[in-house]
Design a protein around this motif. Structure first.
Motif, PDB file in Angstrom:
ATOM      1  N   GLY A 151       0.825  -1.195   0.000  1.00 57.34           N
ATOM      2  CA  GLY A 151       0.000   0.000   0.000  1.00 57.34           C
ATOM      3  C   GLY A 151       0.863   1.250   0.000  1.00 57.34           C
ATOM      4  N   GLY A 152       0.198   2.387  -0.091  1.00 55.43           N
ATOM      5  CA  GLY A 152       0.912   3.656  -0.091  1.00 55.43           C
ATOM      6  C   GLY A 152       0.104   4.724  -0.794  1.00 55.43           C
ATOM      7  N   MET A 153       0.464   5.968  -0.555  1.00 56.02           N
ATOM      8  CA  MET A 153      -0.229   7.086  -1.180  1.00 56.02           C
ATOM      9  C   MET A 153      -0.077   7.022  -2.701  1.00 56.02           C
ATOM     10  SD  MET A 153      -1.457   9.007   1.273  1.00 56.02           S
ATOM     11  CE  MET A 153      -1.194   9.817   2.860  1.00 56.02           C
ATOM     12  N   THR A 154      -0.962   7.718  -3.400  1.00 55.36           N
ATOM     13  CA  THR A 154      -0.851   7.826  -4.846  1.00 55.36           C
ATOM     14  C   THR A 154       0.493   8.438  -5.239  1.00 55.36           C
ATOM     15  OG1 THR A 154      -3.225   8.108  -5.110  1.00 55.36           O
ATOM     16  CG2 THR A 154      -1.856   8.902  -6.894  1.00 55.36           C
ATOM     17  N   GLY A 155       1.171   7.792  -6.197  1.00 55.53           N
ATOM     18  CA  GLY A 155       2.427   8.333  -6.695  1.00 55.53           C
ATOM     19  C   GLY A 155       3.670   7.880  -5.964  1.00 55.53           C
TER      20      GLY A 155
END
Length: 370
Positions: A151-155
């Motif tokens: 997972g992770g933030m967009t970009g």
């Protein structure tokens, strides 16, 4: 003189692991609905002929339908189709042919090729059995393998982390979509069946190479219009999460690369400079408009004005730097709040977080853990 004969096969596992060439003699409409990667469609009957034979079968039975098929595919039509199969067989001597159920059509094609002096093997059970095998590959992997969800933030570059991993599954690559509201490419996504077939073969080959766990990106059930197989999606929802972190500046740069530079180049390569850039601009605007309700009218209007100005400057001078402003605004006002909330909801499943180097090292290590 008859060429050496390879026996017909029902070893679907060996077929897909070897990557041998496949000759699909189903009608074009069947092929377009779903096919295997790299398969070549050289049909016994075209769509119209198949339709006529199907109607005849329902009204008069199998014998009459077969007779009609032979009348429709005869003379020069038959010669041209046999010649195409023979050319394929000569260029792909290790390949196999198949029809939908491995029945009449592939047997007829095989017999006609034999009359032309070429013994070419077919797949028993045909497309239906091969497709069933691949769906079972996904179901078994979901039940038997461990999954780690990235997972992770967009970009943050989750795909860039997954691609080098020997046990990474690039779900977005198979779906030909980057997964976000702006994730469409210049070319269309594959049909659902093609997506599933390609993914299953990837899983099969990686498990054959020894993988007992897989790293996948945190996705919703749909990647664009491609629907993740239910068993896989359920397994992902219950799996531990590794969270990838990156600076805001790096994320903006990566989005600029993916959704402006690379996407623009895709359109230009397909349509030429002028039309390609026009279609690229339309795509960006449409992608923003598609999330208008979730942004709200005011935020949408503000971001649209910034995007329009950036596109105008890009068209005028080639400068892409103005795009950073709407990208940053989209992150701060839309994507980041959504991902912060999602991370809070999934906090109990997060087992590690860090930057790209730390996460990559952790995932490589976890690959060898029981």
């Amino acid at each position: 003189m008859m060429t050496p004969h390879t026996p017909d096969t029902s070893d679907y596992r060996a077929l897909f692991l070897s990557g041998v060439e496949l000759l699909d003699v189903r009608a074009p409409v069947e092929f377009e609905k779903g096919a295997f990667p790299g398969a070549v469609n050289l049909p016994l009957m075209d769509d119209e002929e198949r339709s006529k034979v199907g109607i005849c079968y329902k009204q008069q039975g199998q014998e009459a339908a077969i007779a009609l098929g032979h009348r429709l595919v005869s003379g020069g039509v038959k010669e041209a189709r046999v010649a195409a199969w023979a050319e394929f067989a000569r260029s792909c001597p290790d390949g196999f042919m198949y029809c939908f159920r491995g029945g009449l059509r592939s047997k007829i094609a095989q017999a006609w090729l034999s009359e032309a002096g070429i013994a070419y093997p077919r797949v028993a059970g045909g497309y239906k059995a091969m497709r069933g095998f691949l769906m079972e590959v996904i179901a078994q992997a979901a039940a038997e393998c461990r999954f780690i969800v990235l997972g992770g933030m967009t970009g943050t570059g989750k795909t860039d982390v997954i691609l080098p991993l020997p046990n990474g599954l690039d779900l977005e690559g198979h779906a030909h979509h980057r997964g976000s509201s702006f994730g469409r490419h210049a070319t269309e996504q594959p049909p659902q069946i093609d997506f599933e077939n390609s993914l299953a073969i990837d899983v099969l080959k990686k498990r054959h190479a020894g993988a007992s766990s897989f790293v996948v990106e945190d996705e919703g059930q749909f990647i664009g219009r491609c629907n993740l197989p239910l068993e896989l999606y359920q397994a992902m929802k219950e799996s531990p999460i590794v969270w990838l972190e990156d600076s805001q500046g790096s994320r903006v740069q990566r989005i600029l690369r993916d959704y402006v530079i690379d996407l623009g180049q895709e359109f230009v390569a397909l349509h030429g400079r002028e039309q390609g850039m026009r279609l690229f601009a339309e795509r960006l605007r449409t992608s923003l408009d598609n999330i208008r309700r979730r942004l709200g009218d005011q935020r949408h209007r503000q971001l649209r004005q910034v995007m329009d100005a950036a596109l105008e400057e890009q068209m005028r001078s080639g400068d892409i730097e103005p795009h950073r402003e709407w990208i940053l605004g989209l992150l701060e006002q839309y994507y980041d709040p959504m991902y912060v909330y999602q991370r809070q909801q999934k906090a109990s499943r997060i087992i590690f977080s860090g930057d790209r180097d730390a996460v990559s090292a952790y995932l490589v290590q976890r690959r060898y853990l029981p």
